[in-house]
Design a protein around this motif. Structure first.
Motif, PDB file in Angstrom:
ATOM      1  N   ASP A 193       0.834  -1.211   0.000  1.00 53.38           N
ATOM      2  CA  ASP A 193       0.000   0.000   0.000  1.00 53.38           C
ATOM      3  C   ASP A 193       0.867   1.259   0.000  1.00 53.38           C
ATOM      4  N   ILE A 194       1.977   1.207   0.728  1.00 53.62           N
ATOM      5  CA  ILE A 194       2.911   2.346   0.719  1.00 53.62           C
ATOM      6  C   ILE A 194       3.481   2.542  -0.683  1.00 53.62           C
ATOM      7  N   LYS A 195       3.805   1.442  -1.343  1.00 57.09           N
ATOM      8  CA  LYS A 195       4.329   1.518  -2.716  1.00 57.09           C
ATOM      9  C   LYS A 195       3.286   2.127  -3.661  1.00 57.09           C
ATOM     10  N   LYS A 196       2.027   1.747  -3.490  1.00 55.77           N
ATOM     11  CA  LYS A 196       0.952   2.332  -4.311  1.00 55.77           C
ATOM     12  C   LYS A 196       0.889   3.842  -4.101  1.00 55.77           C
ATOM     13  N   TYR A 197       1.033   4.259  -2.857  1.00 48.84           N
ATOM     14  CA  TYR A 197       0.977   5.693  -2.548  1.00 48.84           C
ATOM     15  C   TYR A 197       2.161   6.410  -3.176  1.00 48.84           C
ATOM     16  N   GLN A 198       3.351   5.818  -3.085  1.00 48.92           N
ATOM     17  CA  GLN A 198       4.546   6.411  -3.699  1.00 48.92           C
ATOM     18  C   GLN A 198       4.337   6.603  -5.206  1.00 48.92           C
ATOM     19  N   ASP A 199       3.814   5.568  -5.845  1.00 46.49           N
ATOM     20  CA  ASP A 199       3.579   5.637  -7.297  1.00 46.49           C
ATOM     21  C   ASP A 199       2.520   6.677  -7.638  1.00 46.49           C
ATOM     22  N   LEU A 200       1.502   6.748  -6.781  1.00 48.42           N
ATOM     23  CA  LEU A 200       0.406   7.691  -7.000  1.00 48.42           C
ATOM     24  C   LEU A 200       0.893   9.134  -6.949  1.00 48.42           C
ATOM     25  N   VAL A 201       1.632   9.487  -5.888  1.00 50.06           N
ATOM     26  CA  VAL A 201       2.067  10.886  -5.768  1.00 50.06           C
ATOM     27  C   VAL A 201       3.119  11.239  -6.819  1.00 50.06           C
ATOM     28  N   ALA A 202       3.908  10.259  -7.236  1.00 52.82           N
ATOM     29  CA  ALA A 202       4.887  10.517  -8.297  1.00 52.82           C
ATOM     30  C   ALA A 202       4.179  10.951  -9.579  1.00 52.82           C
ATOM     31  N   LYS A 203       3.008  10.389  -9.787  1.00 54.08           N
ATOM     32  CA  LYS A 203       2.242  10.682 -11.000  1.00 54.08           C
ATOM     33  C   LYS A 203       1.329  11.905 -10.836  1.00 54.08           C
ATOM     34  N   ALA A 204       0.728  12.036  -9.653  1.00 54.60           N
ATOM     35  CA  ALA A 204      -0.359  13.008  -9.486  1.00 54.60           C
ATOM     36  C   ALA A 204       0.093  14.384  -9.002  1.00 54.60           C
ATOM     37  N   VAL A 205       1.275  14.464  -8.373  1.00 50.04           N
ATOM     38  CA  VAL A 205       1.714  15.740  -7.809  1.00 50.04           C
ATOM     39  C   VAL A 205       2.599  16.476  -8.807  1.00 50.04           C
ATOM     40  N   THR A 227      11.049   7.797   2.334  1.00 53.04           N
ATOM     41  CA  THR A 227       9.917   7.195   1.615  1.00 53.04           C
ATOM     42  C   THR A 227       9.679   7.874   0.272  1.00 53.04           C
ATOM     43  N   PHE A 228       9.858   9.191   0.242  1.00 55.53           N
ATOM     44  CA  PHE A 228       9.503   9.941  -0.962  1.00 55.53           C
ATOM     45  C   PHE A 228      10.709  10.499  -1.726  1.00 55.53           C
ATOM     46  N   GLU A 229      11.929  10.123  -1.320  1.00 54.14           N
ATOM     47  CA  GLU A 229      13.125  10.787  -1.858  1.00 54.14           C
ATOM     48  C   GLU A 229      13.354  10.547  -3.348  1.00 54.14           C
ATOM     49  N   THR A 230      12.795   9.488  -3.898  1.00 55.79           N
ATOM     50  CA  THR A 230      13.000   9.218  -5.327  1.00 55.79           C
ATOM     51  C   THR A 230      12.431  10.343  -6.190  1.00 55.79           C
ATOM     52  N   ASN A 252       9.114  19.411  -2.366  1.00 51.95           N
ATOM     53  CA  ASN A 252       9.087  19.859  -3.757  1.00 51.95           C
ATOM     54  C   ASN A 252       9.183  18.647  -4.670  1.00 51.95           C
ATOM     55  N   LYS A 253       8.397  18.642  -5.734  1.00 51.59           N
ATOM     56  CA  LYS A 253       8.557  17.593  -6.753  1.00 51.59           C
ATOM     57  C   LYS A 253       9.874  17.833  -7.486  1.00 51.59           C
TER      58      LYS A 253
END
Length: 203
Positions: A125-137, A170-173, A201-202
């Motif tokens: 679920d954490i991975k899904k969230y990571q992928d989601l924000v990478a795309k949506a933000v 978690t979000f550094e990528t 920041n993205k």
């Protein structure tokens, strides 16, 4: 959608008033301060993840923000917010969705999540969230969760505590940390919950 999760939250918002749940804030100062600090214009696309019947949307509308979306797993929660806002509710995009299954059709300039991410305790679920924000933000992200000094549960559900290191890694990528700090939230029943908030920041 996870039916058990949805049923849980629909029930909470069906039987409890805002004064009976821990997350209620009369004015979400911390969230507003983050949004103001980004200095985006009033046409910025803002999404409030797990917004429920939070009053963040009220203050953003009052300040003239024009492109606000509120997402929550509970339709009951969003109905409460709509009823409170009256005609103003028509200016908001309301999304009923489990965050792990949300498929956005647009990008958001500001992604705000106070107390949804910490309910994701499974790696997938954490991975899904990571992928989601990478795309949506598109530009900025704010995440608020219980800190390592905060509660271990919320509304009867297990949560995953975080600190500055865990949130940043978690979000550094895809994101670069702007700032992190902890803050005490006083619940309507006078208990204290310690949160950590981080803005990003993205890349």
């Amino acid at each position: 959608m996870n039916d058990n999760k949805k049923t849980h939250w629909e029930h909470i918002y069906d039987v409890k008033t805002p004064e009976e749940v821990s997350w209620t804030q009369e004015k979400p100062e911390t969230s507003l301060n983050f949004i103001h600090s980004f200095e985006t214009d009033k046409t910025a696309k803002i999404i409030d993840i797990g917004g429920g019947d939070s009053k963040l949307v009220d203050f953003l509308l009052e300040e003239g923000y024009e492109n606000i979306s509120v997402l929550d797993i509970s339709a009951n929660a969003l109905e409460r917010a709509k009823n409170r806002l009256g005609n103003k509710a028509e200016k908001v995009t309301w999304i009923v969705a489990d965050i792990t299954e949300f498929e956005p059709t647009e990008q958001y300039d500001i992604w705000h999540d106070r107390a949804v991410f910490h309910f994701l305790t499974e790696e997938n679920d954490i991975k899904k969230y990571q992928d989601l924000v990478a795309k949506a933000v598109k530009e900025k992200m704010v995440i608020g969760t219980f800190s390592t000094n905060g509660p271990l549960k919320c509304s009867g559900l297990e949560i995953k505590q975080n600190d500055e290191t865990s949130l940043t890694s978690t979000f550094e990528t895809n994101f670069e940390k702007i700032e992190c700090f902890t803050i005490d939230h006083k619940t309507p029943f006078e208990t204290i919950q310690n949160f950590i908030f981080c803005s990003f920041n993205k890349k």
